[in-house]
Design an enzyme around this catalytic site. Structure first.
Site, short mmCIF file in Angstrom:
data_model
loop_
_atom_site.label_atom_id
_atom_site.label_comp_id
_atom_site.label_asym_id
_atom_site.label_seq_id
_atom_site.Cartn_x
_atom_site.Cartn_y
_atom_site.Cartn_z
N GLU A 2 1.60 -0.03 -4.52
CA GLU A 2 0.87 1.42 -5.49
C GLU A 2 2.05 1.93 -5.06
O GLU A 2 1.94 2.57 -4.21
CB GLU A 2 -0.92 0.41 -4.05
N ASP B 251 0.29 -1.33 0.19
CA ASP B 251 0.11 -0.06 0.37
C ASP B 251 1.36 1.38 0.43
O ASP B 251 2.02 1.23 0.87
CB ASP B 251 -0.53 -0.14 1.57
#
Length: 604
Positions: free
Chosen positions: A297, A262
């Site tokens: 990401e 993330d």
């Protein structure tokens, strides 16, 4: 031979090969730490480097334990592998070698064949548990899903949440089940030929339940911050080991096939070797005989993370291609505020670049943490999607594209998603046309709960804004349990005529991809993308693979418009009306002599 799960660990509990248990805690701010387990109180040895350690045979797997600090306060293990209940409860000693795997020889699958399905354990089923998710794996296998990507499960405060506020990064959230329950889900997925990736959050800790600032202040960077609080001090060896070993914990102890990192742009490190590089190398060295896929990401789109050696990922396998989503969302909905503002005036151009090669908004100034990548990179380094948890859940009312986009256009967009060379990702329920919302939800109290409520309007403005006729008073309360319950999938729709029709469409597209598109990735070399000049609203791209070329022509408008000629054998075509959206996909083998066809998107 020592079981991989019994290798000594820097952090937390270890069950050693001889059966003894070792506990380690980095607490430089504490002079004395004691392990409490039942009637046992065992003092830990303190080293000059702030590490506290002890070994014992008096604590058995399954027993609860806690640490007592110098002043008498009791805390859970920051590297706990399981909790008796919430984040403040005692930890549980786990012997991962005790789980009997039913598919122990699973080695994974090629990334090029991945059809990824993002899901949230708490809302994927009515029960919201690891075990309940097992019952839906046969459905996913029937559709053609080859990988599930589970939103974070590291233990966070409360009973419900998205998972991005975890504080006990080694412990699966007790609301979802035990460590063995998660292993059973992974094991069952492997039995269906489905890989399992886990979303991990290595850029911050949640706002409640984090004991590390008290016992180890150097864990956090005093001068650097993320959008969620103090940045992590990856320059500290103890911090590096905490997260590298956490990644290995999921891959080795739970047999996961990969991780999704993330907001990797918020993982800052001034060490000579960046933590992201060291972590990827450690994972790949630990399990060289398995197909491991690491996905980032990364808002800065750093190509250096995704370099290849002879076609094999050097560090990271792929990255989320946000611009593909954003451009298509603007085209489908007309929304142009917040995150979509930069795409409102040039959605067609952005979509062409994002579909052809990705990295539309790459920040070259920050692309310095790994070796320079080859160019062009293979198309499978991009993960494309029409939905994900952020793009639905951060909207004011959690709407999916099934409620926002023209159905004919959405079908063409879905075909583009699944037949373009990049790896496609679906969000749970997308395969049968789910119409229920997916909201943002949390389980906080007091001032933090109020802050979350107040922040929902600002967040909604970034993701489409407030619909006409709706006000702030209409926003669902993210703290109310009913908001969580309303986000659960409606599986009755999956067996409805409409749901089965959509599932059949998705299944057909995946079959075409696996039979016709995926084989193009075999052999040496990569694909060279060529964007063909076309009118606004027309997407025309050719990818030249070593042995064939793949051509996609799509009309994303409600007008009849010509598109560049397309060569090869048509493998899929969809026309939704005489002037409606349409798409054609063709493959031409090199050396194949055929006249170009098409030139128009008119329905025939």
């Amino acid at each position: 031979m020592t079981h991989p799960s019994r290798a000594p660990r820097t952090w937390g509990p270890s069950v050693l090969p001889d059966g003894r248990k070792r506990f380690r805690l980095w607490a430089p701010a504490e002079q004395a730490v004691t392990v409490l387990a039942g009637r046992h109180e065992i003092a830990m040895r303190r080293g000059n480097d702030g590490w506290h350690e002890m070994e014992t045979d008096r604590i058995a797997p399954g027993e609860a334990y806690a640490f007592r600090l110098t002043g008498g306060a009791q805390i859970p293990d920051p590297a706990s592998h399981a909790q008796t209940d919430g984040i403040d409860s005692p930890s549980v000693l786990i012997d991962h070698a005790g789980y009997a795997w039913r598919n122990p020889d699973w080695k994974g699958r090629r990334w090029q064949a991945a059809i990824v399905y993002e899901l949230h354990i708490g809302t994927f089923t009515r029960e919201g548990t690891f075990r309940a998710a097992i019952d839906r794996l046969a459905h996913l296998h029937h559709i053609g899903i080859t990988a599930i990507e589970i939103m974070p499960v590291a233990h966070f405060a409360g009973r419900r949440g998205w998972g991005y506020d975890g504080v006990l990064h080694y412990a699966p959230h007790s609301a979802y089940g035990t460590p063995d329950d998660l292993k059973a889900l992974v094991d069952a997925a492997h039995g269906h030929g489905i890989m399992v990736l886990l979303d991990v959050v290595y850029n911050h800790f949640g706002p409640i339940g984090n004991v590390l600032p008290r016992i180890a202040p150097p864990f956090f960077h005093s001068q650097r911050h993320t959008p969620w609080g103090a940045a992590l001090a990856f320059e500290q060896e103890a911090v590096r080991r905490y997260f590298i070993e956490n990644a290995l914990h999921w891959i080795i102890d739970f047999h996961l096939d990969g991780l999704r990192f993330d907001a990797a742009e918020e993982i800052e490190d001034e060490s000579e070797n960046h933590i992201l590089i060291d972590m990827a190398q450690a994972i790949r060295q630990a399990v060289p005989d398995r197909e491991i896929h690491l996905v980032v990401e990364d808002q800065t789109s750093r190509k250096s993370l995704l370099g290849r050696d002879g076609g094999i990922a050097r560090h990271y396998t792929a990255g989320w291609n946000d611009e593909f989503h954003h451009a298509l969302h603007v085209i489908a909905t007309g929304e142009g505020q917040g995150h979509y503002a930069p795409f409102a005036g040039n959605a067609d151009e952005t979509l062409r670049e994002a579909t052809a090669k990705g990295f539309v908004r790459a920040d070259r100034t920050k692309d310095r943490i790994g070796p320079p990548p080859q160019d062009p990179l293979p198309p499978e380094i991009n993960v494309n999607f029409l939905h994900n948890h952020d793009q639905i859940g951060n909207r004011a009312f959690g709407e999916r594209l099934t409620l926002l986009a023209d159905p004919a256009l959405l079908k063409v967009m879905t075909a583009l998603l699944l037949l373009a060379p990049a790896i496609p990702m679906l969000f749970m329920g997308e395969e049968y046309g789910e119409r229920r919302p997916f909201f943002f939800f949390a389980d906080f109290e007091g001032a933090l709960a109020q802050t979350i409520r107040k922040g929902r309007k600002d967040e909604a403005e970034k993701f489409g804004g407030m619909p006409e006729g709706r006000t702030v008073e209409d926003l669902p309360d993210p703290i109310d349990e009913e908001t969580f319950n309303r986000s659960k999938l409606d599986w009755s729709r999956a067996v409805s005529p409409e749901g089965q029709q959509q599932s059949g469409f998705i299944r057909e597209l995946i079959a075409v991809r696996q039979m016709r598109v995926v084989p193009l990735f075999s052999g040496p070399g990569t694909a060279e993308p060529h964007i063909q000049p076309a009118e606004n609203g027309i997407l025309a791209i050719d990818w030249r693979f070593p042995a064939a070329s793949l051509a996609i022509r799509a009309n994303l408008t409600n007008e009849s418009k010509p598109w560049p000629a397309i060569r090869g054998d048509t493998v899929f075509a969809l026309s939704t009306g005489k002037t409606g959206p349409s798409i054609t996909v063709a493959i031409e083998r090199l050396g194949q002599k055929r006249e170009p066809t098409g030139g128009s998107s008119v329905f025939k």
